[in-house]
Design an enzyme around this catalytic site. Structure first.
Site, mmCIF file in Angstrom:
data_model
loop_
_atom_site.group_PDB
_atom_site.id
_atom_site.type_symbol
_atom_site.label_atom_id
_atom_site.label_comp_id
_atom_site.label_asym_id
_atom_site.label_seq_id
_atom_site.Cartn_x
_atom_site.Cartn_y
_atom_site.Cartn_z
ATOM 1 N N LYS A 100 -1.090 45.570 -39.421
ATOM 2 C CA LYS A 100 -1.523 44.495 -38.519
ATOM 3 C C LYS A 100 -1.016 44.748 -37.097
ATOM 4 C CE LYS A 100 2.423 41.608 -39.690
ATOM 5 N NZ LYS A 100 2.960 40.660 -40.657
ATOM 6 N N TYR A 143 11.397 44.919 -6.375
ATOM 7 C CA TYR A 143 11.370 43.460 -6.171
ATOM 8 C C TYR A 143 12.784 42.889 -6.136
ATOM 9 C CZ TYR A 143 6.341 43.245 -6.894
ATOM 10 O OH TYR A 143 4.990 43.405 -6.769
#
Ligand code: PLP
Length: 340
Positions: A33, A249
């Site tokens: 999955k 940043y």
């Protein structure tokens, strides 16, 4: 975007340990999955099939269709719409209600709630559910449950296992009365499998151990599994950061001396969870990820054309205060895969 390298030898090594613990390859269902926990659905399905695994577990019908040819049996966990299913597909059923919506001859694995209380039918509904399967002309091919605490040292695991044993006995009786063949019984995920002394169920559903990890504080003898995935980034540009200059940043990293740094093409937009500069993270070669990770790139004190960002996600999971499953499963499915 970088690339994901899949180490075939490590995958086969893990599947070998798992098959031995489960008493045979035919008793292993590989859980694929969520893009095979970020490793690539097609890549892992193809390799697992080459290894000799015959069963798979997926979340959606779409995933099952993509790997249909590779496995003798594929269990689909999520409820899916009305569909004429392939004869190799088995649908997990969580309610009596759901039985009425399945086409005739669908293979059904009944999910039983033995104590997790997330989904599944209750033990009181068992008889009605099995009768419902007959009435709707479905095939009763499996009965399963899921543990809420296989990875935690507590008695809950044994309590759920005892509940499941009782349900198995009851199921056998009902099947005898209805002249039905017995369904396959299964309950164990990775950590539960390694808690069994003598594994005696029809098969095990193994996810995280396939990929080389076992998040568990209960297994006394942790098996020697090897991480299958490594993440690699390509250099974009190189520059000199002068002493006292700050990069990225917020200028979260300040150069303690003149240093050569480069940007690389992996960021949180690729599903590589954002490091915010407050925890030091070193790559396997000992380079440091400097400051805050951007959406599409990050900075490292290296000039190499290619850098391995991780080959084991244990450290990253601890920095992000999460489990290793999350670091793997959030990776962008579009990152290209290379099998070595
Ligand atoms: C995801 C999942 C598994 C696999 O669990 P691991 O801990 O990764 O081995 C097994 N069974 C079900 C029902 C699952 O949803």
């Amino acid at each position: 975007m970088g690339k994901i390298v899949i180490n075939k030898a490590n995958l086969f090594h893990n599947l070998n340990i798992i098959s031995q613990k489960a008493n045979g390859k035919e008793k292993v269902a590989v859980v694929l999955k969520d893009n095979a926990y970020g490793h690539g659905l097609i890549e892992i399905a193809t390799l697992a099939s080459e290894f000799g695994i015959k069963k798979a577990v997926v979340q959606t019908l779409d995933e099952a269709i993509k790997i249909e040819k590779l496995f003798e049996q594929t269990l689909i966990l999520a409820e899916s719409d009305f569909h004429t299913y392939s004869h190799t597909f088995h649908i997990a059923v969580n309610s009596i209600e759901q039985l009425k919506r399945l086409p005739k001859n669908t293979n059904v694995h009944l999910k039983i709630d033995t104590g997790m209380h997330r989904n599944g039918i209750t033990k009181e509904e068992l008889k009605e559910a099995i009768h419902g399967i007959c009435k709707e002309n479905l095939n009763f091919t499996g009965l399963f449950t899921h543990y809420k605490a296989a990875d935690i040292l507590s008695t809950e695991f044994y309590w759920q296992r005892a509940n499941f044993s009782q349900i198995k006995e009851e199921t056998k009786k009902i099947c005898e009365q209805l002249f039905l063949p017995l369904p396959k019984f299964h309950s164990a995920n990775s950590s539960a499998l390694f808690r069994f002394n003598n594994f005696d169920e029809d098969f095990t559903r193994v996810g995280i151990a396939t990929y080389g990890y076992l998040d568990s504080d209960t297994v006394f003898k942790i098996p020697d599994l090897k991480p299958v995935m490594s993440l690699w980034a390509n250099k974009i540009t190189t520059r000199v950061l002068k002493k006292g200059q700050r990069v990225g940043y917020g200028g979260a990293y300040e150069a303690p001396k003149d240093m050569t740094i480069s940007t690389y093409d992996v960021g949180y937009g690729d599903g590589f969870l954002r490091l915010n500069g407050s925890n030091k993270y070193l790559t396997p070669k000992g380079y440091e990820i400097l400051g805050k990770v951007s959406m599409d790139n990050l900075c490292i004190n290296s000039e190499d054309d290619e850098v391995c960002i991780f080959e084991d996600v244990t450290k990253l999971a601890s920095i992000h205060n999460t489990i290793r499953y999350e670091i793997l499963a959030t990776l962008n499915p579009n990152i290209k895969k290379e099998v070595i």
